[in-house]
Design an enzyme around this catalytic site. Structure first.
Site, PDB file in Angstrom:
ATOM      1  N   THR A 117       0.821  -1.210   0.000  1.00  0.00           N
ATOM      2  CA  THR A 117       0.000   0.000   0.000  1.00  0.00           C
ATOM      3  C   THR A 117       0.856   1.261   0.000  1.00  0.00           C
ATOM      4  O   THR A 117       1.973   1.265   0.531  1.00  0.00           O
ATOM      5  CB  THR A 117      -0.904   0.006   1.248  1.00  0.00           C
ATOM      6  OG1 THR A 117      -1.460   1.311   1.423  1.00  0.00           O
ATOM      7  CG2 THR A 117      -0.139  -0.324   2.517  1.00  0.00           C
ATOM      8  N   TYR A 141      -1.525   0.362  10.226  1.00  0.00           N
ATOM      9  CA  TYR A 141      -1.831  -0.377   8.988  1.00  0.00           C
ATOM     10  C   TYR A 141      -0.623  -0.322   8.044  1.00  0.00           C
ATOM     11  O   TYR A 141      -0.117  -1.348   7.588  1.00  0.00           O
ATOM     12  CB  TYR A 141      -3.076   0.225   8.321  1.00  0.00           C
ATOM     13  CG  TYR A 141      -3.288  -0.257   6.909  1.00  0.00           C
ATOM     14  CD1 TYR A 141      -3.548  -1.596   6.657  1.00  0.00           C
ATOM     15  CD2 TYR A 141      -3.223   0.623   5.830  1.00  0.00           C
ATOM     16  CE1 TYR A 141      -3.729  -2.052   5.353  1.00  0.00           C
ATOM     17  CE2 TYR A 141      -3.405   0.180   4.532  1.00  0.00           C
ATOM     18  CZ  TYR A 141      -3.654  -1.164   4.292  1.00  0.00           C
ATOM     19  OH  TYR A 141      -3.817  -1.599   3.010  1.00  0.00           O
TER      20      TYR A 141
END
Ligand code: UDP
Length: 321
Positions: A117, A141
């Protein structure tokens, strides 16, 4: 059969990638615990219901289907939640990936495509983020995904596997045939919430209007989920033809602010109801990809290059009767 194991194949990006795999002549084997995914989104191959932490079950699944490659989507993926409940992110994302790698090792399976990501980059002043940009994630995250990238790099450096980590920017839009689409519960993403505010949903909160961006709202690189699916086929074929391990951004190279997305939706007939709200914890101001590496190395180009075309697929899915 050219089997591919897809962890998280019942999820949003996972299910779109399973469709892309099937269209390209592969058999996607979905391994998913259905904690956030949907069994009815698994339409292009078998579903094995299991948890990533269940190394034995994963191993048995690899033994049964003998996939050529693993595509690893399964993860917790809410930035805001990761700030509040970091342990869940390290346990699911890091712990789950280690279990998967253990199962792969026991079956001598040495090729993996990993869903990474742009959240691994964190804050940056760069107008376009390339893969050499320092990775300093600002939320658990992004940190959990970076840790997995680092593990994969170490294993690859020792010749123990080949990996391609695809660092997605913002996945949006829905299957153009309307067969599958974005169904998060709770939904936290901008585009579904903006569309829902015009239907029966609550007003959209614009998280932050005081960013150092042209209109004060945060800028993201929105790319169509089908284009992400197609990139996985190219990454897979790269690994299968002896390609080297790599870390590759997936984005369009174009940024749009929250306000621009709202305006585009309004121009497409969606009367978004929105109000200013404070910034959301963990959100950088600006995240836009330099997609050159994906363009040259994978020969990947997004087919959806206009944000309104992307938004139209989201509107079609979210307003479907
Ligand atoms: N956003 C917003 N209101 C919402 C949801 C998101 O203003 O209800 C903003 C968010 O702060 C970010 C952008 O929209 O700048 C995209 O957020 P999203 O959650 O869709 O994706 P993320 O960037 O977190 O992966």
């Amino acid at each position: 059969m050219k089997n591919i194991l897809v962890t998280g194949g019942a999820g949003y990006i996972g299910s779109h990638t399973c469709k892309a795999l099937a269209l390209a002549g592969y058999e996607p084997i979905t391994y998913d615990n259905l904690s956030t995914g949907h069994a009815d989104a698994v339409k292009w191959g078998p579903l094995v219901t299991g948890d990533l932490h269940d190394t034995q079950k994963l191993t048995a699944c690899l033994d049964q289907y003998k996939p050529l490659v693993v595509i690893h989507f399964a993860a917790s993926a809410y930035v805001g939640e990761s700030v509040i409940n970091p342990f869940k992110y390290y346990q699911n994302n890091l712990g789950g990936s280690l279990s998967l790698l253990e199962a792969m090792r026991s079956q001598s399976l040495d090729k993996i495509i990993f869903s990474s990501t742009c959240a691994t980059y964190g804050m940056t002043d760069l107008q376009l983020i390339d893969e050499a940009c320092p990775q300093q994630p600002i939320n658990p995250y992004g940190k959990s995904k970076l840790m997995i990238e680092q593990i994969l790099a170490d294993l690859s450096n020792q010749g123990q596997l080949k990996q391609i980590s695809l660092r997605y920017f913002n996945a949006v839009g829905d299957d153009e045939d309307g067969e599958i689409g974005e169904r998060h519960n709770p939904e936290t993403h901008l585009i579904p919430l903006a569309i829902s505010s015009a239907l029966e949903g609550p007003e959209l909160k614009i998280f932050g209007t005081d960013y150092q961006t042209p209109d004060g709202t945060a800028v993201r690189d929105y790319l169509h989920v089908q284009d992400i699916g197609k990139a996985h086929i190219l990454a897979l074929e790269c690994l299968l033809s002896g390609g080297e391990s790599n870390f590759i951004n997936l984005g369009t190279g174009k940024g749009h602010s929250v306000k621009e997305i709202i305006t585009c939706l309004q121009e497409l007939g969606i009367s978004v109801r929105a109000n200013k709200a404070p910034r959301r914890a963990g959100d950088p101001a600006f995240l836009v990809a330099n997609p050159l590496k994906a363009n040259t190395l994978l020969k990947w180009q997004p087919e959806y290059t206009n944000i309104k075309d992307i938004l139209k697929t989201a509107i079609a899915w979210h307003t479907k009767a």
